[in-house]
Design an enzyme around this catalytic site. Sequence first.
Site, PDB file in Angstrom:
ATOM      1  N   LYS A  55       0.798  -1.216   0.000  1.00 18.31           N
ATOM      2  CA  LYS A  55       0.000   0.000   0.000  1.00 18.31           C
ATOM      3  C   LYS A  55       0.837   1.274   0.000  1.00 18.31           C
ATOM      4  O   LYS A  55       0.298   2.359  -0.203  1.00 18.31           O
ATOM      5  CB  LYS A  55      -0.989   0.000   1.165  1.00 18.31           C
ATOM      6  CG  LYS A  55      -1.917  -1.203   1.219  1.00 18.31           C
ATOM      7  CD  LYS A  55      -2.571  -1.573  -0.108  1.00 18.31           C
ATOM      8  CE  LYS A  55      -3.637  -0.637  -0.598  1.00 18.31           C
ATOM      9  NZ  LYS A  55      -4.982  -1.081  -0.311  1.00 18.31           N
ATOM     10  N   SER A 297      -2.829 -12.435   4.274  1.00 22.07           N
ATOM     11  CA  SER A 297      -3.226 -12.327   2.866  1.00 22.07           C
ATOM     12  C   SER A 297      -2.160 -12.909   1.953  1.00 22.07           C
ATOM     13  O   SER A 297      -2.472 -13.542   0.937  1.00 22.07           O
ATOM     14  CB  SER A 297      -3.553 -10.872   2.486  1.00 22.07           C
ATOM     15  OG  SER A 297      -2.395 -10.071   2.492  1.00 22.07           O
TER      16      SER A 297
HETATM   17  N1  PMP Z   1      -3.262  -7.634   1.660  1.00 22.71           N
HETATM   18  C1  PMP Z   1      -3.087  -6.677   2.573  1.00 22.71           C
HETATM   19  C2  PMP Z   1      -2.423  -7.039   3.879  1.00 22.71           C
HETATM   20  C3  PMP Z   1      -3.541  -5.372   2.311  1.00 22.71           C
HETATM   21  O1  PMP Z   1      -3.395  -4.416   3.237  1.00 22.71           O
HETATM   22  C4  PMP Z   1      -4.183  -5.095   1.066  1.00 22.71           C
HETATM   23  C5  PMP Z   1      -4.731  -3.726   0.792  1.00 22.71           C
HETATM   24  N2  PMP Z   1      -5.919  -3.440   1.499  1.00 22.71           N
HETATM   25  C6  PMP Z   1      -4.346  -6.123   0.145  1.00 22.71           C
HETATM   26  C7  PMP Z   1      -3.856  -7.371   0.474  1.00 22.71           C
HETATM   27  C8  PMP Z   1      -5.083  -5.947  -1.160  1.00 22.71           C
HETATM   28  O2  PMP Z   1      -4.522  -5.056  -2.083  1.00 22.71           O
HETATM   29  P1  PMP Z   1      -5.436  -4.176  -3.038  1.00 22.71           P
HETATM   30  O3  PMP Z   1      -6.090  -3.110  -2.176  1.00 22.71           O
HETATM   31  O4  PMP Z   1      -4.509  -3.592  -4.038  1.00 22.71           O
HETATM   32  O5  PMP Z   1      -6.478  -5.048  -3.643  1.00 22.71           O
END
Ligand code: PMP
Length: 359
Positions: A55, A297
């Site tokens: 991010k 994630s």
């Molecule tokens: N994993 C984590 C830990 C995140 O903070 C984010 C962003 N919210 C994402 C995945 C997903 O990325 P994106 O917002 O680009 O879809």
Amino acid sequence: MDAMTIRSTRGRRRLYDSILDTVGDTPAIRVNNLAPEGVRLYVKAEAFNPGASIKDRLALNIIEAAEQSGTLSPGQTVVEATSGNTGIGLAMVCAQKGYPLVVTMADSFSVERRRLMRMLGAKVVLTPRAEKGTGMYLKAVELAEKHGWFLARQFETAANADIHEATTAREIIGDFAGDRLDYVVTGYGTGGTVAGLSRVLRKERPETRIILAEPANAALVGSGIVQARGAGGAPAESHPAFTPHPIQGWTPDFIPLVLQEALDNGGYDDLIPVAGGDGIAWARKLAAREGILTGVSGGASFAVAMQIAEQAPSGTVILAMLPDTGERYLTTPLFENIPEDMDDAELALSLSTPGYRMG
Ligand code: PMP
């Protein structure tokens, strides 16, 4: 035996004008011990960003795009609703550029995120977890309207997917130039990553299959139910397929406008649900077997990548996105079974020599 060799480094051959210039250019790293025979599995480790998550890219571009368009004026307060990593990225950027930052965040996200943002000089306003992602978002809107602040709007702004098109995707194109790349695996939070990647990969690597993952118990896209939207494409209500899941940063309780582009334009080939528990299990294996620390994630993307790898023909090349570092989860279920005190095996080691024993 060959002559002894020692690894050496030469520096980056440049000096950096600010922390902001260190955002991006994260490494794609081969997974050696966990990958099935014959399959080349890579992870793009976004923890190498200065704020230790993907991010940072979007945070930097939201601020710089708003500076360029004049919607953010010098010294104006920035406000955003974020599950943490966007807030940490924004706090880093705002600290460097001198903007005050206020973050709204549901109290369900890990406390190290709040403390990191406060450490970086931001104010964190907590919202009740029962009000979910929409609650923290609407609080940010209220605050922006009342105080005349700049609302970053990560879920709707064009600055989000644009930066992944200009950086994340370009890095993948560059790193895999002249090589195979059969699959890229990512989840979505805002959807900026997948929207930006698919803009570029569809044109320049049309053979690469883009795999979108989402929590099995919050399969919003898989449900086929269209998101109700209000002004500016913001969600009008919580999506009916949402239930709380442990994959922080993935799948809020609505389908973001930024993600909608990838859904409408065929920006992915397959949609694969993954259980939160699998994300946790694979993040632990990546740490213990590969030395790669990532969050839940990242573990969840990797779980899907492994599922594909196990069925893939020899020679297949797969890249999984790892959005952040495991250190961001010390107080969460990811570290639940990692004790502070010595276990029996460690105690036995302590007792196996006479000196320096505890107690
Ligand atoms: N994993 C984590 C830990 C995140 O903070 C984010 C962003 N919210 C994402 C995945 C997903 O990325 P994106 O917002 O680009 O879809």
